[in-house]
Scaffold this motif. Structure first.
Motif, mmCIF file in Angstrom:
data_model
loop_
_atom_site.group_PDB
_atom_site.id
_atom_site.type_symbol
_atom_site.label_atom_id
_atom_site.label_comp_id
_atom_site.label_asym_id
_atom_site.label_seq_id
_atom_site.Cartn_x
_atom_site.Cartn_y
_atom_site.Cartn_z
ATOM 1 N N HIS A 19 4.172 7.990 -6.444
ATOM 2 C CA HIS A 19 2.871 8.621 -6.673
ATOM 3 C C HIS A 19 2.989 10.116 -6.418
ATOM 4 C CE1 HIS A 19 0.810 4.778 -6.986
ATOM 5 N NE2 HIS A 19 1.522 4.370 -5.950
ATOM 6 N N GLU A 20 2.453 10.878 -7.334
ATOM 7 C CA GLU A 20 2.498 12.331 -7.210
ATOM 8 C C GLU A 20 1.497 12.785 -6.148
ATOM 9 O OE1 GLU A 20 1.966 16.207 -10.123
ATOM 10 O OE2 GLU A 20 2.172 14.213 -10.997
ATOM 11 N N THR B 55 0.852 -1.180 0.000
ATOM 12 C CA THR B 55 0.000 0.000 0.000
ATOM 13 C C THR B 55 0.889 1.232 0.000
ATOM 14 O OG1 THR B 55 -0.154 0.063 2.405
ATOM 15 C CG2 THR B 55 -1.913 -1.113 1.233
ATOM 16 N N ALA B 56 0.344 2.313 -0.526
ATOM 17 C CA ALA B 56 1.038 3.598 -0.530
ATOM 18 C C ALA B 56 0.088 4.632 0.049
ATOM 19 C CB ALA B 56 1.439 3.984 -1.946
ATOM 20 N N THR B 57 0.646 5.575 0.769
ATOM 21 C CA THR B 57 -0.140 6.677 1.302
ATOM 22 C C THR B 57 0.168 7.907 0.459
ATOM 23 O OG1 THR B 57 -0.065 5.731 3.510
ATOM 24 C CG2 THR B 57 -0.632 8.062 3.348
ATOM 25 N N VAL B 58 -0.881 8.518 -0.061
ATOM 26 C CA VAL B 58 -0.737 9.641 -0.979
ATOM 27 C C VAL B 58 -1.504 10.832 -0.411
ATOM 28 C CG1 VAL B 58 -1.136 10.433 -3.350
ATOM 29 C CG2 VAL B 58 -0.607 8.024 -2.913
ATOM 30 N N ARG B 59 -0.867 12.013 -0.453
ATOM 31 C CA ARG B 59 -1.538 13.245 -0.026
ATOM 32 C C ARG B 59 -2.314 13.812 -1.219
ATOM 33 N NH1 ARG B 59 2.603 16.383 1.084
ATOM 34 N NH2 ARG B 59 2.411 17.611 -0.808
ATOM 35 N N LEU B 60 -3.597 14.052 -1.002
ATOM 36 C CA LEU B 60 -4.461 14.545 -2.072
ATOM 37 C C LEU B 60 -4.486 16.072 -2.103
ATOM 38 C CD1 LEU B 60 -7.439 12.052 -1.665
ATOM 39 C CD2 LEU B 60 -5.503 11.917 -3.252
ATOM 40 N N ALA B 61 -5.046 16.614 -3.162
ATOM 41 C CA ALA B 61 -5.098 18.063 -3.367
ATOM 42 C C ALA B 61 -5.861 18.778 -2.251
ATOM 43 C CB ALA B 61 -5.722 18.387 -4.723
ATOM 44 N N ASP B 62 -6.837 18.106 -1.656
ATOM 45 C CA ASP B 62 -7.623 18.742 -0.598
ATOM 46 C C ASP B 62 -6.950 18.655 0.775
ATOM 47 O OD1 ASP B 62 -7.982 16.110 0.158
ATOM 48 O OD2 ASP B 62 -10.153 16.090 -0.191
ATOM 49 N N GLY B 63 -5.710 18.113 0.823
ATOM 50 C CA GLY B 63 -4.955 18.025 2.068
ATOM 51 C C GLY B 63 -5.139 16.727 2.824
ATOM 52 N N VAL C 192 -4.743 9.350 1.569
ATOM 53 C CA VAL C 192 -5.446 8.118 1.270
ATOM 54 C C VAL C 192 -4.405 7.010 1.112
ATOM 55 C CG1 VAL C 192 -5.487 8.545 -1.227
ATOM 56 C CG2 VAL C 192 -7.181 7.036 -0.220
ATOM 57 N N SER C 193 -4.740 5.832 1.606
ATOM 58 C CA SER C 193 -3.887 4.652 1.395
ATOM 59 C C SER C 193 -4.490 3.833 0.274
ATOM 60 C CB SER C 193 -3.807 3.810 2.673
ATOM 61 O OG SER C 193 -3.089 4.501 3.654
ATOM 62 N N VAL C 194 -3.644 3.497 -0.690
ATOM 63 C CA VAL C 194 -4.114 2.734 -1.850
ATOM 64 C C VAL C 194 -3.280 1.471 -2.000
ATOM 65 C CG1 VAL C 194 -5.010 4.738 -3.089
ATOM 66 C CG2 VAL C 194 -2.642 4.066 -3.416
#
Length: 123
Positions: free
Chosen positions: A27-28, A4-12, A15-17
Motif C-alpha cells: 500500500h502506498e 490487516t495493514a497499517t498505512v500512513r495517510l497524507a495528513d500524517g 490507519v489499519s485496514v
C-alpha cells in the motif's frame, strides 16, 4: 479478510485496514484514505518480438473500499489499455474482452498465413 495493514495517510495519521486474501499487501503511503486501494498481483501480457519482449497490456484485481466513487468499492479487474486503466466490474464484460482478444489473435494468424503465402511466391 484475515490480515490487516497499517498505512500512513497524507495528513500524517495512520490507519489499519483489513485486507482481502488476494491483496499483495503493498500500500502506498501518504495518500488520502479515499485513494487507498487493495491490489492483487499484476498480470503482465508480454509477447516476444525481434527486439525483445514487448508488453501488450497488463491487468490487476483491485478494490478501493474508501473511494468517493461507490462503484470502486466492488472488486474489479483494471486492465491497462491505450495508456489508461479500464475497470471491469462485471465478469461478463471481462469475458467479452478475452473473447475480443481471441478474435484479434485469429486475425493475426490470418496475416501470418498471408505473409507465408507471399514468401512462398517470392514476393
Amino acid at each position: 479478510m484475515s490480515r490487516t495493514a497499517t498505512v500512513r495517510l497524507a495528513d500524517g495519521t495512520t490507519v489499519s485496514v483489513s485486507e482481502p486474501d488476494w491483496c499483495t499487501g503493498q500500500h502506498e503511503d501518504d495518500l488520502d484514505l479515499v485513494d487507498l486501494s487493495h491490489d492483487g498481483a499484476d498480470t503482465v501480457f508480454l509477447v516476444d518480438t525481434e527486439r525483445g519482449p514487448a508488453q501488450l497490456f497488463h491487468a490487476v484485481v483491485t478494490q478501493a473500499p474508501y473511494s468517493t466513487h461507490v462503484e470502486e468499492h466492488r472488486t474489479n479487474v483494471a486492465v491497462h489499455l491505450d495508456n489508461d486503466y479500464y475497470r471491469f466490474r462485471d465478469v461478463a464484460a471481462l469475458y467479452t474482452l478475452a473473447d475480443q482478444i481471441a478474435e484479434h489473435a485469429v486475425q493475426l494468424r490470418q496475416l501470418a498465413r498471408h505473409l507465408d503465402e507471399i514468401h512462398h511466391h517470392g514476393q
